[in-house]
Design an enzyme around this catalytic site. Sequence first.
Site, mmCIF file in Angstrom:
data_model
loop_
_atom_site.group_PDB
_atom_site.id
_atom_site.type_symbol
_atom_site.label_atom_id
_atom_site.label_comp_id
_atom_site.label_asym_id
_atom_site.label_seq_id
_atom_site.Cartn_x
_atom_site.Cartn_y
_atom_site.Cartn_z
ATOM 1 N N HIS A 9 -7.533 14.066 1.206
ATOM 2 C CA HIS A 9 -8.605 14.128 2.203
ATOM 3 C C HIS A 9 -8.428 15.290 3.196
ATOM 4 O O HIS A 9 -9.339 15.572 3.964
ATOM 5 C CB HIS A 9 -8.755 12.772 2.895
ATOM 6 C CG HIS A 9 -9.170 11.707 1.925
ATOM 7 N ND1 HIS A 9 -10.407 11.695 1.335
ATOM 8 C CD2 HIS A 9 -8.472 10.671 1.383
ATOM 9 C CE1 HIS A 9 -10.490 10.681 0.479
ATOM 10 N NE2 HIS A 9 -9.325 10.048 0.489
ATOM 11 N N TYR A 20 -9.002 11.177 9.571
ATOM 12 C CA TYR A 20 -7.775 10.940 8.797
ATOM 13 C C TYR A 20 -7.351 12.218 8.061
ATOM 14 O O TYR A 20 -6.192 12.652 8.168
ATOM 15 C CB TYR A 20 -8.044 9.796 7.814
ATOM 16 C CG TYR A 20 -7.011 9.615 6.736
ATOM 17 C CD1 TYR A 20 -5.736 9.135 7.042
ATOM 18 C CD2 TYR A 20 -7.305 9.902 5.396
ATOM 19 C CE1 TYR A 20 -4.790 8.955 6.035
ATOM 20 C CE2 TYR A 20 -6.359 9.724 4.403
ATOM 21 C CZ TYR A 20 -5.108 9.256 4.722
ATOM 22 O OH TYR A 20 -4.173 9.084 3.731
ATOM 23 N N ASP A 22 9.402 1.020 10.396
ATOM 24 C CA ASP A 22 7.966 0.732 10.339
ATOM 25 C C ASP A 22 7.616 0.031 11.647
ATOM 26 O O ASP A 22 8.476 -0.566 12.295
ATOM 27 C CB ASP A 22 7.636 -0.182 9.149
ATOM 28 C CG ASP A 22 6.170 -0.064 8.722
ATOM 29 O OD1 ASP A 22 5.893 0.561 7.685
ATOM 30 O OD2 ASP A 22 5.286 -0.584 9.450
ATOM 31 N N LEU A 53 5.827 4.920 15.832
ATOM 32 C CA LEU A 53 5.843 6.383 15.755
ATOM 33 C C LEU A 53 5.152 7.037 16.947
ATOM 34 O O LEU A 53 5.359 8.215 17.226
ATOM 35 C CB LEU A 53 5.155 6.854 14.466
ATOM 36 C CG LEU A 53 5.866 6.535 13.150
ATOM 37 C CD1 LEU A 53 4.948 6.827 11.966
ATOM 38 C CD2 LEU A 53 7.154 7.329 13.019
HETATM 39 N N1 LIG Z 1 -1.966 5.071 -0.980
HETATM 40 C C1 LIG Z 1 -2.643 6.198 -1.263
HETATM 41 O O1 LIG Z 1 -3.402 6.295 -2.269
HETATM 42 C C2 LIG Z 1 -2.456 7.410 -0.370
HETATM 43 C C3 LIG Z 1 -3.247 8.554 -0.625
HETATM 44 C C4 LIG Z 1 -3.076 9.667 0.192
HETATM 45 C C5 LIG Z 1 -2.139 9.648 1.211
HETATM 46 N N2 LIG Z 1 -1.415 8.529 1.454
HETATM 47 C C6 LIG Z 1 -0.479 8.527 2.580
HETATM 48 O O2 LIG Z 1 0.772 7.982 2.185
HETATM 49 C C7 LIG Z 1 1.346 7.272 3.274
HETATM 50 C C8 LIG Z 1 1.714 5.866 2.842
HETATM 51 O O3 LIG Z 1 0.559 5.249 2.317
HETATM 52 P P1 LIG Z 1 0.527 3.709 1.895
HETATM 53 O O4 LIG Z 1 -0.507 3.570 0.841
HETATM 54 O O5 LIG Z 1 1.900 3.224 1.651
HETATM 55 O O6 LIG Z 1 -0.082 3.079 3.221
HETATM 56 P P2 LIG Z 1 0.325 1.745 3.997
HETATM 57 O O7 LIG Z 1 -0.734 1.486 5.000
HETATM 58 O O8 LIG Z 1 0.649 0.662 3.023
HETATM 59 O O9 LIG Z 1 1.679 2.189 4.728
HETATM 60 C C9 LIG Z 1 1.691 2.893 5.950
HETATM 61 C C10 LIG Z 1 2.736 2.237 6.828
HETATM 62 O O10 LIG Z 1 2.772 2.935 8.079
HETATM 63 C C11 LIG Z 1 2.996 1.983 9.093
HETATM 64 N N3 LIG Z 1 2.546 2.495 10.388
HETATM 65 C C12 LIG Z 1 1.269 2.714 10.797
HETATM 66 N N4 LIG Z 1 1.261 3.143 12.071
HETATM 67 C C13 LIG Z 1 2.560 3.184 12.468
HETATM 68 C C14 LIG Z 1 3.204 3.538 13.695
HETATM 69 N N5 LIG Z 1 2.509 3.919 14.784
HETATM 70 N N6 LIG Z 1 4.532 3.466 13.749
HETATM 71 C C15 LIG Z 1 5.265 3.068 12.680
HETATM 72 N N7 LIG Z 1 4.718 2.724 11.497
HETATM 73 C C16 LIG Z 1 3.374 2.786 11.391
HETATM 74 C C17 LIG Z 1 2.208 0.750 8.657
HETATM 75 O O11 LIG Z 1 2.686 -0.432 9.285
HETATM 76 C C18 LIG Z 1 2.395 0.764 7.136
HETATM 77 O O12 LIG Z 1 3.460 -0.082 6.732
HETATM 78 C C19 LIG Z 1 0.322 7.303 4.413
HETATM 79 O O13 LIG Z 1 0.689 8.326 5.325
HETATM 80 C C20 LIG Z 1 -0.970 7.656 3.713
HETATM 81 O O14 LIG Z 1 -1.850 8.338 4.583
HETATM 82 C C21 LIG Z 1 -1.556 7.407 0.691
#
Ligand SMILES: NC(=O)c1ccc[n+]([C@@H]2O[C@H](COP(=O)([O-])OP(=O)(O)OC[C@H]3O[C@@H](n4cnc5c(N)ncnc54)[C@H](O)[C@@H]3O)[C@@H](O)[C@H]2O)c1
Length: 254
Positions: free
Chosen positions: A109, A132, A30, A48
């Site tokens: 989305h 997004y 992360d 990333l």
């Molecule tokens: N939570 C939901 O309801 C939901 C719905 C649809 C899709 N998603 C997708 O699921 C995934 C996880 O969601 P989540 O709810 O755990 O979100 P979250 O924001 O809690 O977790 C995402 C993680 O990615 C890390 N991150 C962001 N940019 C980064 C980078 N450049 N390099 C390394 N790490 C990076 C952040 O620090 C964070 O810990 C995401 O890709 C999100 O788009 C989530």
Amino acid sequence: MKVLVTGAAGHIGKNLVKAIHQDYELVLTDIKQDDELKEYGHFQQADLALLEDVAKLAEGVDAIVHLGGIATESTYEQINRNNFNGTYHVYEAAKKHGVKRIVFASSNHAVGFHPINQSIGPEAPHLPDTYYGASKAFAENLANMYHLKHAIETASLRIGSYLEKPAEHRNLNTWISVRDMNQLIVRCLEADKIATSVFYGVSSLHNAYFDNRDAAKIGYNPEDNPEDYRSEIENVKLENVTDYIGGVFTNFGR
Ligand SMILES: NC(=O)c1ccc[n+]([C@@H]2O[C@H](COP(=O)([O-])OP(=O)(O)OC[C@H]3O[C@@H](n4cnc5c(N)ncnc54)[C@H](O)[C@@H]3O)[C@@H](O)[C@H]2O)c1
């Protein structure tokens, strides 16, 4: 099986890692430093957006669960850096190190502008509702390209609303529970063949928004059901609610 989890310090990542760490050898990453994660696997902080960093992480792994990135709408620049570029780097890293399976956290989305009055399946064309959502649609297309050119399989999970419990009316069709999310990801890691599949990340196999019956073919059998919460949430409606799957996201930036 050795599995790299990106976004491991996030909501989905943390819960997943806690649930599966005894069954898999985990490499966790992360952009945020997270010392707790060291209990569950090898943790390496990385961005990333930097290809060299990501490439190193994929060395010797069998599969990647790609959850990292911006998890909501943001500026185009932020989405471009963390999501478009971040996901491209994950695929390049997989190619470089011969990783043959990716489980990708896509989103409802990516198809957010489909109307809610028809249940859509995996073949539904991309109709993103935000930058997004466009980044998730891009990633699903990248998955097809890397499959055809480099035999990397991807399950793209169009996740609905990942919550401990449903909170509002829309969640009757979008909710996925923590344990169902974990189960779906594990089924994608364990399935014999996934080629490039799209599954919906919801706690049901068929509802008013999504036809997710393909997920049953890889053994996904959700244990939770948002209908159990109907009386608590059916009258809870967000402001600016729309008649599209993406809900309020379809109004952002207008
Ligand atoms: N939570 C939901 O309801 C939901 C719905 C649809 C899709 N998603 C997708 O699921 C995934 C996880 O969601 P989540 O709810 O755990 O979100 P979250 O924001 O809690 O977790 C995402 C993680 O990615 C890390 N991150 C962001 N940019 C980064 C980078 N450049 N390099 C390394 N790490 C990076 C952040 O620090 C964070 O810990 C995401 O890709 C999100 O788009 C989530």
